[in-house]
Scaffold this motif. Sequence first.
Motif, PDB file in Angstrom:
ATOM      1  N   LEU A   1       0.829  -1.196   0.000  1.00 22.29           N
ATOM      2  CA  LEU A   1       0.000   0.000   0.000  1.00 22.29           C
ATOM      3  C   LEU A   1       0.869   1.255   0.000  1.00 22.29           C
ATOM      4  O   LEU A   1       0.558   2.241  -0.670  1.00 22.29           O
ATOM      5  CB  LEU A   1      -0.926  -0.008   1.219  1.00 22.29           C
ATOM      6  CG  LEU A   1      -1.870   1.191   1.360  1.00 22.29           C
ATOM      7  CD1 LEU A   1      -2.788   1.295   0.155  1.00 22.29           C
ATOM      8  CD2 LEU A   1      -2.676   1.094   2.652  1.00 22.29           C
ATOM      9  N   GLU A   2       1.978   1.209   0.730  1.00 25.53           N
ATOM     10  CA  GLU A   2       2.878   2.359   0.779  1.00 25.53           C
ATOM     11  C   GLU A   2       3.413   2.688  -0.618  1.00 25.53           C
ATOM     12  O   GLU A   2       3.541   3.859  -0.991  1.00 25.53           O
ATOM     13  CB  GLU A   2       4.037   2.086   1.734  1.00 25.53           C
ATOM     14  CG  GLU A   2       4.945   3.296   1.937  1.00 25.53           C
ATOM     15  CD  GLU A   2       5.983   3.054   3.010  1.00 25.53           C
ATOM     16  OE1 GLU A   2       6.481   4.026   3.578  1.00 25.53           O
ATOM     17  OE2 GLU A   2       6.302   1.868   3.275  1.00 25.53           O
ATOM     18  N   LYS A   3       3.725   1.640  -1.398  1.00 24.75           N
ATOM     19  CA  LYS A   3       4.178   1.880  -2.764  1.00 24.75           C
ATOM     20  C   LYS A   3       3.040   2.380  -3.641  1.00 24.75           C
ATOM     21  O   LYS A   3       3.222   3.270  -4.482  1.00 24.75           O
ATOM     22  CB  LYS A   3       4.763   0.600  -3.355  1.00 24.75           C
ATOM     23  CG  LYS A   3       6.131   0.246  -2.794  1.00 24.75           C
ATOM     24  CD  LYS A   3       6.746  -0.876  -3.605  1.00 24.75           C
ATOM     25  CE  LYS A   3       8.181  -1.118  -3.151  1.00 24.75           C
ATOM     26  NZ  LYS A   3       8.863  -2.103  -4.023  1.00 24.75           N
ATOM     27  N   MET A   4       1.866   1.827  -3.449  1.00 26.74           N
ATOM     28  CA  MET A   4       0.730   2.197  -4.284  1.00 26.74           C
ATOM     29  C   MET A   4       0.353   3.665  -4.108  1.00 26.74           C
ATOM     30  O   MET A   4       0.034   4.345  -5.083  1.00 26.74           O
ATOM     31  CB  MET A   4      -0.477   1.307  -3.974  1.00 26.74           C
ATOM     32  CG  MET A   4      -0.305  -0.138  -4.405  1.00 26.74           C
ATOM     33  SD  MET A   4      -1.780  -1.126  -4.069  1.00 26.74           S
ATOM     34  CE  MET A   4      -2.917  -0.462  -5.292  1.00 26.74           C
ATOM     35  N   VAL A   5       0.401   4.171  -2.877  1.00 27.11           N
ATOM     36  CA  VAL A   5      -0.018   5.552  -2.648  1.00 27.11           C
ATOM     37  C   VAL A   5       0.944   6.536  -3.298  1.00 27.11           C
ATOM     38  O   VAL A   5       0.612   7.707  -3.498  1.00 27.11           O
ATOM     39  CB  VAL A   5      -0.156   5.865  -1.145  1.00 27.11           C
ATOM     40  CG1 VAL A   5      -1.168   4.944  -0.495  1.00 27.11           C
ATOM     41  CG2 VAL A   5       1.181   5.784  -0.434  1.00 27.11           C
ATOM     42  N   GLY A   6       2.152   6.052  -3.641  1.00 33.90           N
ATOM     43  CA  GLY A   6       3.115   6.924  -4.280  1.00 33.90           C
ATOM     44  C   GLY A   6       3.005   6.972  -5.781  1.00 33.90           C
ATOM     45  O   GLY A   6       3.541   7.884  -6.411  1.00 33.90           O
TER      46      GLY A   6
ATOM     47  N   ASP B   1       8.933  -4.816  -7.203  1.00 31.70           N
ATOM     48  CA  ASP B   1       8.192  -4.041  -8.191  1.00 31.70           C
ATOM     49  C   ASP B   1       6.704  -4.348  -8.102  1.00 31.70           C
ATOM     50  O   ASP B   1       6.070  -4.698  -9.073  1.00 31.70           O
ATOM     51  CB  ASP B   1       8.717  -4.318  -9.592  1.00 31.70           C
ATOM     52  CG  ASP B   1       8.655  -5.801  -9.942  1.00 31.70           C
ATOM     53  OD1 ASP B   1       8.919  -6.133 -11.096  1.00 31.70           O
ATOM     54  OD2 ASP B   1       8.337  -6.616  -9.046  1.00 31.70           O
ATOM     55  N   GLU B   2       6.159  -4.239  -6.872  1.00 35.22           N
ATOM     56  CA  GLU B   2       4.727  -4.447  -6.708  1.00 35.22           C
ATOM     57  C   GLU B   2       3.951  -3.468  -7.590  1.00 35.22           C
ATOM     58  O   GLU B   2       2.891  -3.762  -8.102  1.00 35.22           O
ATOM     59  CB  GLU B   2       4.330  -4.218  -5.244  1.00 35.22           C
ATOM     60  CG  GLU B   2       4.962  -5.203  -4.272  1.00 35.22           C
ATOM     61  CD  GLU B   2       4.218  -6.507  -4.260  1.00 35.22           C
ATOM     62  OE1 GLU B   2       3.285  -6.674  -5.069  1.00 35.22           O
ATOM     63  OE2 GLU B   2       4.556  -7.363  -3.453  1.00 35.22           O
ATOM     64  N   VAL B   3       4.493  -2.257  -7.707  1.00 39.56           N
ATOM     65  CA  VAL B   3       3.889  -1.265  -8.571  1.00 39.56           C
ATOM     66  C   VAL B   3       4.715  -1.182  -9.834  1.00 39.56           C
ATOM     67  O   VAL B   3       5.934  -1.103  -9.784  1.00 39.56           O
ATOM     68  CB  VAL B   3       3.853   0.104  -7.866  1.00 39.56           C
ATOM     69  CG1 VAL B   3       3.222   1.148  -8.782  1.00 39.56           C
ATOM     70  CG2 VAL B   3       3.092   0.010  -6.565  1.00 39.56           C
ATOM     71  N   ASP B   4       4.092  -1.242 -10.965  1.00 41.53           N
ATOM     72  CA  ASP B   4       4.771  -1.225 -12.252  1.00 41.53           C
ATOM     73  C   ASP B   4       5.708  -0.029 -12.355  1.00 41.53           C
ATOM     74  O   ASP B   4       5.315   1.110 -12.140  1.00 41.53           O
ATOM     75  CB  ASP B   4       3.723  -1.158 -13.359  1.00 41.53           C
ATOM     76  CG  ASP B   4       4.353  -1.300 -14.739  1.00 41.53           C
ATOM     77  OD1 ASP B   4       5.574  -1.508 -14.816  1.00 41.53           O
ATOM     78  OD2 ASP B   4       3.600  -1.205 -15.717  1.00 41.53           O
ATOM     79  N   GLU B   5       6.974  -0.317 -12.665  1.00 40.49           N
ATOM     80  CA  GLU B   5       7.968   0.746 -12.803  1.00 40.49           C
ATOM     81  C   GLU B   5       7.544   1.770 -13.844  1.00 40.49           C
ATOM     82  O   GLU B   5       7.837   2.952 -13.743  1.00 40.49           O
ATOM     83  CB  GLU B   5       9.314   0.130 -13.198  1.00 40.49           C
ATOM     84  CG  GLU B   5      10.473   1.116 -13.268  1.00 40.49           C
ATOM     85  CD  GLU B   5      10.979   1.527 -11.901  1.00 40.49           C
ATOM     86  OE1 GLU B   5      11.628   2.564 -11.799  1.00 40.49           O
ATOM     87  OE2 GLU B   5      10.691   0.795 -10.943  1.00 40.49           O
ATOM     88  N   ALA B   6       6.839   1.322 -14.865  1.00 38.39           N
ATOM     89  CA  ALA B   6       6.431   2.233 -15.932  1.00 38.39           C
ATOM     90  C   ALA B   6       5.428   3.273 -15.461  1.00 38.39           C
ATOM     91  O   ALA B   6       5.213   4.271 -16.134  1.00 38.39           O
ATOM     92  CB  ALA B   6       5.832   1.439 -17.094  1.00 38.39           C
ATOM     93  N   SER B   7       4.801   3.006 -14.293  1.00 39.97           N
ATOM     94  CA  SER B   7       3.820   3.972 -13.802  1.00 39.97           C
ATOM     95  C   SER B   7       4.483   5.176 -13.150  1.00 39.97           C
ATOM     96  O   SER B   7       3.825   6.165 -12.873  1.00 39.97           O
ATOM     97  CB  SER B   7       2.880   3.300 -12.789  1.00 39.97           C
ATOM     98  OG  SER B   7       3.586   2.941 -11.623  1.00 39.97           O
ATOM     99  N   ARG B   8       5.792   5.068 -12.888  1.00 44.05           N
ATOM    100  CA  ARG B   8       6.479   6.209 -12.297  1.00 44.05           C
ATOM    101  C   ARG B   8       6.682   7.314 -13.330  1.00 44.05           C
ATOM    102  O   ARG B   8       6.744   7.080 -14.526  1.00 44.05           O
ATOM    103  CB  ARG B   8       7.847   5.789 -11.749  1.00 44.05           C
ATOM    104  CG  ARG B   8       7.782   4.832 -10.573  1.00 44.05           C
ATOM    105  CD  ARG B   8       9.165   4.650  -9.983  1.00 44.05           C
ATOM    106  NE  ARG B   8       9.138   3.690  -8.893  1.00 44.05           N
ATOM    107  CZ  ARG B   8      10.177   3.416  -8.124  1.00 44.05           C
ATOM    108  NH1 ARG B   8      11.326   4.024  -8.345  1.00 44.05           N
ATOM    109  NH2 ARG B   8      10.088   2.549  -7.148  1.00 44.05           N
ATOM    110  N   LEU B   9       6.800   8.534 -12.825  1.00 45.10           N
ATOM    111  CA  LEU B   9       7.121   9.662 -13.676  1.00 45.10           C
ATOM    112  C   LEU B   9       8.638   9.735 -13.835  1.00 45.10           C
ATOM    113  O   LEU B   9       9.375   9.473 -12.895  1.00 45.10           O
ATOM    114  CB  LEU B   9       6.602  10.954 -13.051  1.00 45.10           C
ATOM    115  CG  LEU B   9       5.109  10.974 -12.713  1.00 45.10           C
ATOM    116  CD1 LEU B   9       4.763  12.237 -11.961  1.00 45.10           C
ATOM    117  CD2 LEU B   9       4.276  10.860 -13.969  1.00 45.10           C
ATOM    118  N   LEU B  10       9.100  10.088 -15.025  1.00 40.29           N
ATOM    119  CA  LEU B  10      10.529  10.118 -15.301  1.00 40.29           C
ATOM    120  C   LEU B  10      10.971  11.536 -15.641  1.00 40.29           C
ATOM    121  O   LEU B  10      10.349  12.228 -16.441  1.00 40.29           O
ATOM    122  CB  LEU B  10      10.876   9.194 -16.477  1.00 40.29           C
ATOM    123  CG  LEU B  10      10.625   7.695 -16.276  1.00 40.29           C
ATOM    124  CD1 LEU B  10      10.972   6.938 -17.544  1.00 40.29           C
ATOM    125  CD2 LEU B  10      11.424   7.160 -15.108  1.00 40.29           C
TER     126      LEU B  10
END
Length: 582
Positions: A244-249, A298-307
């Motif tokens: 959840l901590e990763k998801m909220v980010g 990588d519970e949250v897809d790396e591609a979902s991050r902003l670059l």
Amino acid sequence: MAAAATALLESWPELEQAERQRRRELLLTGPALEERVRAAGGRLPPRLFTLSLLHYLEVSGCGSLREPGPGLAQGLPQLQSLVLRRNALGPGLSPQLGPLPALRVLDLSGNALEALPPGQGLGPAEPPGLPQLQSLNLSGNRLRELPADLARCAPRLQTLNLTGNRLDAFPAELFRPGALPLLSELAAADNCLRELSPDIVHLASLKTLDLSNNQLSEVPAELADCPRLKDINLRGNRLKDRRLEKMVGSCQTKSILEYLRAGGRGGGRGKGKADAEKDEGRRKKRERRKRESGEEEDEVDEASRLLLRVLHVSENPTPLTITVGPEVRAVRPYIVGAVVRGMDLRAGNTLKRFLTSQTKLHEDVCDKRTAATIATHELRAVRGPLLYTARPPPDLKIVPLGRKEVKAKDLVRQLQLEAEEHRKQRKRQTVSGLHRYLHLLDGKEQYPCLLDADGDVISFPPITNSEKTKIKKTTSDLFLEVTSATSLQICKDAMDALILKMAEINKQALESKEEGAVSDAETDATPGQREDPRADPGAERGGHAPLLVEQVRVVDEEGRLKVLYPSKTDLDLPAALVTVLR
């Protein structure tokens, strides 16, 4: 001396004018206000509370104002908006503000309030002291607790901003069934909140919830049952549930709520104890295998991050430089610049969303432009090096957005007249956006301005940009500048927030185009659009190509470095939200 003090106390030409013209709004600010309030013992003059026709009253930026003074509620029964921001009110409000039966907007942000108990707070609970209040801003104070009777005092509250206080809990009465049936926005970021009650589900109209940068360890699953919740921000907490901590980010609100609804550790609802234990066992095994194999979590897809990729001055063959002249030191001394390449403003309403986001940043981070001002430019129209200086109002000329060339003093006067005329035509009861920051230039012998290599003024902060560098849908590379009379740090904070918002908007625009039709991306490409290799660094991490942020140097007349943005300490954004490639 006594005679001088008496004269100072009685000298309130603004009140005389408001009374003579039977005005419905009044704005008090500036150095003269500071002196007069200090002479009045830290209070507003009693004469102010005889202007019974007032619908809007703002007293801001006065470090001498400790309390409003008695008589406000009795003397201003028609008041609909009361703005007392960036003063020194506190530790309480004595006497209490209410009852104010017509008040809809109350802004007490940026003061020194520590508590709002009965008799020293907002107003009585029975009957409600603020029965029509819709918006309450208490951000930037020192509140350790909220009044337990807040909901009864202001039962029609729609927006509540508590950001930047010292709260460790919400009063239980706030989430009582039916207590605040219309509350749609609750912001309590940057506090010390340790828990969130499951009773928050009783806020039936809640749409936006910001609890970022607190000390929450659990999130109640009942949050997923808020029927209208569309936007939540839980970043910067210490959640026990690592997923959840990763998801909220990095995930959208919908995904977070689905996770809570499915029984994530936010509340453990929806599954039996045995099933929950099995799920926990599987999760631990997955984590152990990843550690043993050296895989990243990588519970949250790396591609979902902003670059974001930073191009250093040493790597840039044509870096942009801003020289700061000594003339601006006494007027508006701080400036930060940056170049951003790779924006796509063509899709749908992306440009409109980008401009709207600037307006919101001006309202929030920039404190209605009083702390800082943001300006964005079409990079192709900017010829460097740039000069940040100040000129006498009669000598400063600019071609403002959507207008013809005009002298700065005439432009300011023209804007003031237009705003006043617009207010009269619409019979507005609140001061227009123009009035809120035009006064920042009152009494200035010189006006700040940013000049390009042609000698043209491309920016006149905090008023306007130039038509010469106006951004359009076809704009992909931008020059950004933030100026301030307050501090360099607020410039950097505003720039960080702007670039983060640009990354979010750009990513959403690209995703929208991909979902519409993959082939469109090829047919829409304009020949030569990215002929500069710096503009397309590639999708380094398997996601979208990152925005390229080029460093901009700010130097003095001798060429000595004053500011380099972004430095290693800038763009220090949450790792789960954005990846900065330096």
